[in-house]
Write an enzyme that holds these catalytic residues in place. Sequence first.
Site, short mmCIF file in Angstrom:
data_model
loop_
_atom_site.label_atom_id
_atom_site.label_comp_id
_atom_site.label_asym_id
_atom_site.label_seq_id
_atom_site.Cartn_x
_atom_site.Cartn_y
_atom_site.Cartn_z
N GLU A 226 0.85 -1.20 0.00
CA GLU A 226 0.00 0.00 0.00
C GLU A 226 0.88 1.24 0.00
OE1 GLU A 226 -3.27 0.12 2.83
OE2 GLU A 226 -3.36 2.31 2.71
N ARG A 304 -7.59 2.41 13.24
CA ARG A 304 -8.48 1.26 12.99
C ARG A 304 -8.49 0.30 14.18
NH1 ARG A 304 -11.63 -1.00 8.84
NH2 ARG A 304 -11.13 0.61 7.32
N GLU A 707 -10.69 -8.30 3.82
CA GLU A 707 -10.00 -8.41 5.10
C GLU A 707 -10.76 -9.17 6.19
OE1 GLU A 707 -9.52 -4.08 4.77
OE2 GLU A 707 -7.59 -4.39 5.74
N1 MTE Z 1 -6.17 -11.51 -1.65
C1 MTE Z 1 -5.12 -11.85 -2.41
N2 MTE Z 1 -5.18 -12.98 -3.14
N3 MTE Z 1 -3.99 -11.09 -2.46
C2 MTE Z 1 -3.87 -9.94 -1.72
O1 MTE Z 1 -2.84 -9.26 -1.77
N4 MTE Z 1 -4.95 -8.42 -0.10
C3 MTE Z 1 -5.94 -8.30 0.98
C4 MTE Z 1 -7.31 -8.77 0.48
N5 MTE Z 1 -7.21 -10.04 -0.18
C5 MTE Z 1 -4.97 -9.56 -0.89
C6 MTE Z 1 -6.13 -10.38 -0.91
C7 MTE Z 1 -6.07 -6.96 1.51
S1 MTE Z 1 -4.99 -6.44 2.69
C8 MTE Z 1 -7.07 -6.12 1.11
S2 MTE Z 1 -7.26 -4.59 1.79
C9 MTE Z 1 -8.00 -6.51 0.06
O2 MTE Z 1 -7.78 -7.81 -0.45
C10 MTE Z 1 -7.88 -5.49 -1.07
O3 MTE Z 1 -8.70 -5.80 -2.13
P1 MTE Z 1 -10.27 -5.46 -2.14
O4 MTE Z 1 -10.39 -4.07 -1.63
O5 MTE Z 1 -10.62 -5.63 -3.55
O6 MTE Z 1 -10.91 -6.45 -1.23
N1 HPA Z 2 -7.59 0.80 5.62
C1 HPA Z 2 -6.60 0.43 4.79
N2 HPA Z 2 -5.73 1.24 4.32
C2 HPA Z 2 -5.80 2.53 4.68
C3 HPA Z 2 -6.79 2.97 5.54
C4 HPA Z 2 -7.74 2.06 6.03
O1 HPA Z 2 -8.65 2.39 6.80
N3 HPA Z 2 -6.60 4.27 5.72
C5 HPA Z 2 -5.51 4.59 5.00
N4 HPA Z 2 -5.03 3.54 4.37
MO1 MOS Z 3 -5.27 -3.96 2.97
S1 MOS Z 3 -4.21 -3.99 4.72
O1 MOS Z 3 -6.15 -2.49 3.46
O2 MOS Z 3 -4.11 -3.43 1.86
#
Ligand code: MTE
Ligand code: HPA
Ligand code: MOS
Length: 754
Positions: A226, A304, A707
């Site tokens: 990120e 968070r 998550e």
């Molecule tokens: N799933 C896979 N296969 N690979 C990833 O890197 N990241 C996770 C989750 N699932 C991830 C994953 C994290 S930390 C987040 S915040 C969300 O996917 C981000 O994607 P989304 O917002 O589309 O759910």
């Molecule tokens: N979640 C994940 N990533 C972030 C957030 C959050 O709430 N705020 C800033 N980066």
């Molecule tokens: Mo997920 S820790 O918000 O990339």
Amino acid sequence: MRNIDALNHVRGESVYLDDIPVRQGTLYAWVFSSPVAHGRILNLDLSEAEKMPGVVKIFTAQDIPGQNQIGGIIPDEPLLAESEVHFWGQPVAVLLAETELQARLASHKIQIEIEKLPVITEPRDAHKAGKLIMPPRTFTLGNTETAFAGCEYVFEGNAESGGQEHLYIETQGAYAYVKENGSFYVASSTQGPTAVQRHAAVVLGISMSKIEVDVMRLGGGFGGKEDQATPWAVMALLGTALTKRPVKLALHRPEDMRMTGKRHPYSSDFKIGFDKELRIQAYEVTFYQNAGAAADLSPAVLERTLFHCTNSYFIPNVKATAYSCKTNLPPNTAFRGFGGPQGMFVIESALAHAAEKLGLETWELQEKNLLKDGDEFPYGQITEGCEAQNCWQTAAEKYDLPKLREEIAAFNQQHKFLKKGLALMPICFGISFTKTAMNQSRALVHIYQDGSVGVSTGAVEMGQGVNTKMLQVAATVLGIDPNRIRIETTNTTRVANTSPSAASATADLNGKAVQMACEALRERLKLHIAIQLDLPENTPIEIQDEQVWVAGKTVELPWEKLVFSAYWSRISLSENAHYATPEIHFNPAIEKGHPFAYHVYGTALVTATVDCLRGTYEFDSVKIAHDFGSSMNTNVDLGQIEGGLVQGIGWMTLEELLFNPEGRLLSNALSTYKVPDIYAVPKEIAVHFMATQGIKLAIFGSKAVGEPPLMYGIGAYFALRNAIKAFRLEAVPRFSAPMTPEKVLLNLYPDFGT
Ligand code: MTE
Ligand code: HPA
Ligand code: MOS
């Protein structure tokens, strides 16, 4: 619908950063980093390294044309160390050579002289020394002081949870080259293309418009990319700016593990009070977050933690304080759950502790205190569409909890050295970036004159299946075959000012923008049809199954013909949409508001078997009732539940990051850092898809899923703890995760080794 990447992935045809064909003249980078965790740089001698074969350039902080600053929230982090180093593995210099091996060999010739300074690795030590990233924050609801005075039972304790290495299969990396007129291109393995662009502009001292960031896909991010994909992309760009040659930088695993931050370890104190009916009346908690050597995302992660400090329970009086403590570890960062899991581990520990003291099962306390509609969170948001009790009851009924408990009791009666433990783990996770402003997105949709469609968004595909979901949204709204649609790379010149793909909100945010863009195109096409066919006003027109339907009947106008005719009538077939989540707000001055679009709920039943001779364990089953809303892709969503769960189990059980007192990472390879493998996966994972209330802020009513399931893994810790107690009744294992086999053994045989 199947994940659109599935076939390419299994064939090895999907393109990752390392698969990009390099251009002629490409240089390879190797990062030279600090060999100590804290010190003053007295001398840095590059002369021997510069003479090594193949070396073209070695650059340091002094070569930076703009500012040496990559701090995302607080400007406290240099790209390259200047006079001081603050963690072992902090980048100091970058070597560019004709081959990576040459750059790496040359790095051994760099001479650095450092005066060592005291090293702090524990957050409470940092707190005592007054080393904080920012002032502490406190969330309050009601009045805990008066509430505790009226409580029948009050318990206190502490809990510790460890860090976690992201272990994305694809390590951090970037590939940069010069475009023309002082502008640059970089392919980056980042969740935040705009973060890369913004920081690169600052470091290079040029405008953002001169930097194009492109992201094909990530071999996993999990939060680790990120913010922390940025330095490597900026280094590649800087190398390109200094040499005018393409530069590729891809970290090797040990370097990645040493130089990048991880999940934040936390050390916390709790105090919990109940009335006679065992309803929680008051909860006080203090979190000491191990932020590492710079802020990175720690302030947001800390926030968070506070938002999730009461998990899935209603508590009328809460006081939660959090300190972000500055230590000499690599800056810790986003990791799936983003501080939420750390907060939830503490309340679960408090409940387990209270149950132990009261001679009850933890689930009795959990069940009594679940959230319901109309309850207030400590941050002022009122629960709506609360599924906490529904999920709990569904899990208990669907998986026959009473029978499961009987079976476990019977098993434990019959076995002396094998013991089973059961834990229930309810979850409640808020969806939205906690910074309201970040909840915005854009999509750019082109319909080409042959009827095919290209979709660009700010969403980054990292394995979570977001591209498949974007494609589904476009196909559904336009009423066409998904095969016509291509999801383009994530590129800052097509979609600007993106929030990182994070907070589980990527599909909601970008999907809503795709939906809006496609709806606008659809309406424009419908107007064109009405004019072409000279239809009376308000005639119902639909575009479905690649056909035009007028007043319920097809008019033999297939999609391709419709599109071409619109093009020939000089109608715009492109649309750019902007979405900003409505209804959300938060005021940090009073720590109150309505920060989340909605919450995701669920309950898991986790069963473990411990081998009480060896301390080893297996997870028999994890049975989950999960609140999906109306899932738009059950394959993708099931994958997220399974992956998140196993990652959570890893964090709670096997994965142990060890730093020595000098701040050197000891668990710096897969031989010393144990991640879950196929044997660690529960033998049975059952997921019940609860079709819960359609939430209008979720894309197509399909709730965010990235998550939340990680936090089911917390149940694994408590299942093990219960199994230990089944073997040794008087055992009171500390609330200290991960519960490694070593710790299990020491809890089973406390006199062992003394
Ligand atoms: N799933 C896979 N296969 N690979 C990833 O890197 N990241 C996770 C989750 N699932 C991830 C994953 C994290 S930390 C987040 S915040 C969300 O996917 C981000 O994607 P989304 O917002 O589309 O759910
Ligand atoms: N979640 C994940 N990533 C972030 C957030 C959050 O709430 N705020 C800033 N980066
Ligand atoms: Mo997920 S820790 O918000 O990339």
